[in-house]
Design a protein around this motif. Structure first.
Motif, PDB file in Angstrom:
ATOM      1  N   GLN A  72     -13.340  44.625 -37.201  1.00  0.00           N
ATOM      2  CA  GLN A  72     -14.335  45.485 -36.289  1.00  0.00           C
ATOM      3  C   GLN A  72     -15.549  45.161 -36.821  1.00  0.00           C
ATOM      4  OE1 GLN A  72     -13.350  49.500 -37.094  1.00  0.00           O
ATOM      5  NE2 GLN A  72     -13.630  49.581 -39.215  1.00  0.00           N
ATOM      6  N   LYS A  73     -16.638  45.986 -36.125  1.00  0.00           N
ATOM      7  CA  LYS A  73     -18.101  45.700 -36.383  1.00  0.00           C
ATOM      8  C   LYS A  73     -18.574  45.722 -37.776  1.00  0.00           C
ATOM      9  CE  LYS A  73     -22.595  47.263 -34.725  1.00  0.00           C
ATOM     10  NZ  LYS A  73     -23.357  47.904 -33.732  1.00  0.00           N
ATOM     11  N   THR A  74     -17.979  46.894 -38.553  1.00  0.00           N
ATOM     12  CA  THR A  74     -18.170  47.144 -40.012  1.00  0.00           C
ATOM     13  C   THR A  74     -17.460  46.400 -41.065  1.00  0.00           C
ATOM     14  OG1 THR A  74     -16.746  49.288 -40.015  1.00  0.00           O
ATOM     15  CG2 THR A  74     -19.034  49.527 -39.300  1.00  0.00           C
ATOM     16  N   ASN A  75     -16.153  46.009 -40.815  1.00  0.00           N
ATOM     17  CA  ASN A  75     -15.622  45.248 -41.731  1.00  0.00           C
ATOM     18  C   ASN A  75     -14.104  44.692 -41.190  1.00  0.00           C
ATOM     19  OD1 ASN A  75     -14.503  47.840 -41.244  1.00  0.00           O
ATOM     20  ND2 ASN A  75     -13.755  48.229 -43.688  1.00  0.00           N
ATOM     21  N   TYR A  76     -13.526  44.064 -42.152  1.00  0.00           N
ATOM     22  CA  TYR A  76     -12.277  43.401 -41.945  1.00  0.00           C
ATOM     23  C   TYR A  76     -11.339  43.621 -43.120  1.00  0.00           C
ATOM     24  CZ  TYR A  76     -13.014  39.517 -44.591  1.00  0.00           C
ATOM     25  OH  TYR A  76     -13.420  38.804 -45.850  1.00  0.00           O
ATOM     26  N   GLN A  77     -10.129  43.883 -42.920  1.00  0.00           N
ATOM     27  CA  GLN A  77      -8.859  44.049 -43.998  1.00  0.00           C
ATOM     28  C   GLN A  77      -7.721  43.372 -43.791  1.00  0.00           C
ATOM     29  OE1 GLN A  77      -8.998  47.964 -45.459  1.00  0.00           O
ATOM     30  NE2 GLN A  77      -6.615  47.866 -45.975  1.00  0.00           N
ATOM     31  N   VAL A  78      -7.226  42.968 -44.429  1.00  0.00           N
ATOM     32  CA  VAL A  78      -5.645  42.261 -44.512  1.00  0.00           C
ATOM     33  C   VAL A  78      -4.872  42.785 -45.692  1.00  0.00           C
ATOM     34  CG1 VAL A  78      -4.402  40.118 -44.470  1.00  0.00           C
ATOM     35  CG2 VAL A  78      -6.743  40.156 -43.482  1.00  0.00           C
ATOM     36  N   SER A  79      -3.698  43.298 -45.000  1.00  0.00           N
ATOM     37  CA  SER A  79      -2.584  43.923 -46.325  1.00  0.00           C
ATOM     38  C   SER A  79      -1.351  43.374 -45.888  1.00  0.00           C
ATOM     39  CB  SER A  79      -3.133  45.444 -46.487  1.00  0.00           C
ATOM     40  OG  SER A  79      -2.749  46.065 -45.380  1.00  0.00           O
ATOM     41  N   THR A  80      -0.460  43.906 -46.808  1.00  0.00           N
ATOM     42  CA  THR A  80       1.044  43.804 -46.554  1.00  0.00           C
ATOM     43  C   THR A  80       1.705  45.038 -46.721  1.00  0.00           C
ATOM     44  OG1 THR A  80       1.472  43.246 -48.990  1.00  0.00           O
ATOM     45  CG2 THR A  80       0.932  41.398 -47.553  1.00  0.00           C
ATOM     46  N   ASN A  81       2.621  45.296 -45.931  1.00  0.00           N
ATOM     47  CA  ASN A  81       3.522  46.488 -46.010  1.00  0.00           C
ATOM     48  C   ASN A  81       5.019  46.229 -45.358  1.00  0.00           C
ATOM     49  OD1 ASN A  81       1.368  46.930 -43.687  1.00  0.00           O
ATOM     50  ND2 ASN A  81       3.470  47.838 -43.038  1.00  0.00           N
ATOM     51  N   GLY A  82       5.587  47.147 -45.901  1.00  0.00           N
ATOM     52  CA  GLY A  82       7.131  47.266 -45.094  1.00  0.00           C
ATOM     53  C   GLY A  82       6.757  47.791 -43.883  1.00  0.00           C
ATOM     54  N   PRO A  83       7.658  47.595 -42.852  1.00  0.00           N
ATOM     55  CA  PRO A  83       7.458  48.404 -41.403  1.00  0.00           C
ATOM     56  C   PRO A  83       7.657  49.743 -41.498  1.00  0.00           C
ATOM     57  CG  PRO A  83       9.682  47.103 -41.652  1.00  0.00           C
ATOM     58  CD  PRO A  83       8.982  46.988 -42.805  1.00  0.00           C
ATOM     59  N   TYR A  84       7.011  50.526 -40.632  1.00  0.00           N
ATOM     60  CA  TYR A  84       6.982  52.047 -40.300  1.00  0.00           C
ATOM     61  C   TYR A  84       8.415  52.212 -39.506  1.00  0.00           C
ATOM     62  CZ  TYR A  84       2.475  52.054 -42.559  1.00  0.00           C
ATOM     63  OH  TYR A  84       1.719  51.891 -43.316  1.00  0.00           O
ATOM     64  N   LEU A  85       9.114  53.465 -39.803  1.00  0.00           N
ATOM     65  CA  LEU A  85      10.215  53.623 -39.267  1.00  0.00           C
ATOM     66  C   LEU A  85      10.286  53.431 -37.736  1.00  0.00           C
ATOM     67  CD1 LEU A  85      13.110  54.792 -40.144  1.00  0.00           C
ATOM     68  CD2 LEU A  85      12.252  57.132 -39.667  1.00  0.00           C
ATOM     69  N   GLU A  86       9.301  54.003 -36.909  1.00  0.00           N
ATOM     70  CA  GLU A  86       9.466  54.104 -35.517  1.00  0.00           C
ATOM     71  C   GLU A  86       8.279  53.051 -35.270  1.00  0.00           C
ATOM     72  OE1 GLU A  86       9.439  58.042 -33.982  1.00  0.00           O
ATOM     73  OE2 GLU A  86      11.102  58.437 -35.422  1.00  0.00           O
ATOM     74  N   HIS A  87       7.410  52.646 -35.679  1.00  0.00           N
ATOM     75  CA  HIS A  87       6.362  51.990 -35.160  1.00  0.00           C
ATOM     76  C   HIS A  87       6.187  50.610 -35.574  1.00  0.00           C
ATOM     77  CE1 HIS A  87       4.163  55.281 -32.854  1.00  0.00           C
ATOM     78  NE2 HIS A  87       5.037  56.151 -33.765  1.00  0.00           N
ATOM     79  N   GLY A  88       7.093  50.094 -36.331  1.00  0.00           N
ATOM     80  CA  GLY A  88       7.157  48.536 -36.744  1.00  0.00           C
ATOM     81  C   GLY A  88       6.028  48.288 -37.896  1.00  0.00           C
ATOM     82  N   CYS A  89       4.852  47.455 -37.744  1.00  0.00           N
ATOM     83  CA  CYS A  89       4.107  47.215 -38.698  1.00  0.00           C
ATOM     84  C   CYS A  89       2.932  47.980 -38.805  1.00  0.00           C
ATOM     85  CB  CYS A  89       3.633  45.613 -38.703  1.00  0.00           C
ATOM     86  SG  CYS A  89       4.748  44.366 -38.739  1.00  0.00           S
ATOM     87  N   PHE A  90       2.526  48.656 -37.629  1.00  0.00           N
ATOM     88  CA  PHE A  90       1.365  49.580 -37.654  1.00  0.00           C
ATOM     89  C   PHE A  90       1.782  50.835 -38.337  1.00  0.00           C
ATOM     90  CE2 PHE A  90       0.297  46.608 -34.234  1.00  0.00           C
ATOM     91  CZ  PHE A  90      -0.605  45.798 -34.770  1.00  0.00           C
ATOM     92  N   GLU A  91       0.927  51.678 -38.940  1.00  0.00           N
ATOM     93  CA  GLU A  91       0.916  53.093 -39.405  1.00  0.00           C
ATOM     94  C   GLU A  91       0.994  53.938 -38.190  1.00  0.00           C
ATOM     95  OE1 GLU A  91      -1.087  56.474 -42.135  1.00  0.00           O
ATOM     96  OE2 GLU A  91      -1.718  54.419 -42.407  1.00  0.00           O
ATOM     97  N   PRO A  92       1.906  54.707 -37.798  1.00  0.00           N
ATOM     98  CA  PRO A  92       1.895  55.705 -36.575  1.00  0.00           C
ATOM     99  C   PRO A  92       0.823  56.680 -36.726  1.00  0.00           C
ATOM    100  CG  PRO A  92       3.602  56.247 -38.196  1.00  0.00           C
ATOM    101  CD  PRO A  92       3.051  55.159 -38.616  1.00  0.00           C
ATOM    102  N   PRO A  93       0.032  56.816 -35.680  1.00  0.00           N
ATOM    103  CA  PRO A  93      -1.081  58.015 -35.505  1.00  0.00           C
ATOM    104  C   PRO A  93      -0.535  59.302 -35.827  1.00  0.00           C
ATOM    105  CG  PRO A  93      -0.607  57.239 -33.373  1.00  0.00           C
ATOM    106  CD  PRO A  93       0.469  56.649 -34.157  1.00  0.00           C
ATOM    107  N   SER A  94       0.642  59.792 -35.464  1.00  0.00           N
ATOM    108  CA  SER A  94       1.293  60.893 -35.658  1.00  0.00           C
ATOM    109  C   SER A  94       2.764  60.894 -35.380  1.00  0.00           C
ATOM    110  CB  SER A  94       0.570  61.934 -34.597  1.00  0.00           C
ATOM    111  OG  SER A  94       1.012  61.531 -33.175  1.00  0.00           O
ATOM    112  N   GLY A  95       3.371  61.952 -35.891  1.00  0.00           N
ATOM    113  CA  GLY A  95       4.942  62.251 -35.794  1.00  0.00           C
ATOM    114  C   GLY A  95       5.353  63.245 -34.986  1.00  0.00           C
ATOM    115  N   HIS A  96       6.612  63.247 -34.944  1.00  0.00           N
ATOM    116  CA  HIS A  96       7.085  64.632 -34.230  1.00  0.00           C
ATOM    117  C   HIS A  96       7.969  65.203 -35.036  1.00  0.00           C
ATOM    118  CE1 HIS A  96       9.631  60.687 -33.240  1.00  0.00           C
ATOM    119  NE2 HIS A  96      10.374  61.319 -33.218  1.00  0.00           N
TER     120      HIS A  96
END
Length: 195
Positions: free
Chosen positions: A171-195
């Motif tokens: 993005q305009k201010t910075n960039y970042q690269v990291s590794t992680n396991g997948p999230y339960l319902e959202h794959g690689c991306f951290e979910p914005p909220s749960g239910h």
């Protein structure tokens, strides 16, 4: 007359002295604070910790980890973590170059990463994965002051294995690269909220 008053009041005075002495002894070690002496900051009660707080839980909230399990990435095996790190090391120079060129829109980022040989992830109608491993989207909206904003930029998710991902953004201010396991319902991306 003074003798008579002394004789009649003697037991009363003795009782009063005894009560005063008892009260002053029970107050030993207590600090008395008047309204003028009260601190301006609220005090924190020193009560023992509740048995329902999980160690390391955010703000000491009971069941924090259970209630926020959807925000925890899955575990990666050591071999998968190594492979994810290798892919992150391939992606980082590309995002750095794009960021320096002020090119962080999803279309440009996707095109640059496809040149590395990745295939775009495809899903079926029910969300099942049909192939490919790369997902590039716009940034997610976030609440700022009194409304939501969606910053310029791109999010990157690369599914390296079923248990390993590379996630990145630029993005305009910075960039970042990291590794992680997948999230339960959202794959690689951290979910914005749960239910």
């Amino acid at each position: 007359m003074p003798t008579l008053v002394r004789e009649r009041c003697g037991p009363l005075v003795a009782t009063a002295l005894l009560v005063c002495a008892a009260l002053s002894l029970t107050a030993c070690g207590e600090q008395r604070v008047t309204a003028g002496d009260a601190p301006n900051t609220p005090s924190t009660p020193s009560s023992p910790a509740t048995p329902y707080v999980e160690p390391g839980a955010h703000d000491g909230a009971p069941h924090y980890r259970e209630n926020n399990a959807f925000r925890r990435p899955g575990e990666m095996s050591p071999a998968s973590a190594k492979d994810a790190r290798r892919e992150a090391d391939r992606i980082e120079p590309v995002l750095k170059r794009l960021w320096e060129q002020k090119k962080w829109d999803p279309k440009t980022v996707r095109a640059a990463l496809l040149k590395l040989g990745y295939e775009e992830e495809r899903t079926g109608r029910r969300g099942e994965r049909l192939g490919g491993k790369l997902t590039v989207t716009g940034m997610t909206a976030r609440f700022e002051t009194d409304h939501y904003i969606t910053p310029e930029g791109a999010r990157v998710g690369l599914r390296v294995h079923d248990d390993a991902c590379v996630t990145a953004f630029t993005q305009k201010t910075n960039y970042q690269v990291s590794t992680n396991g997948p999230y339960l319902e959202h794959g690689c991306f951290e979910p914005p909220s749960g239910h």
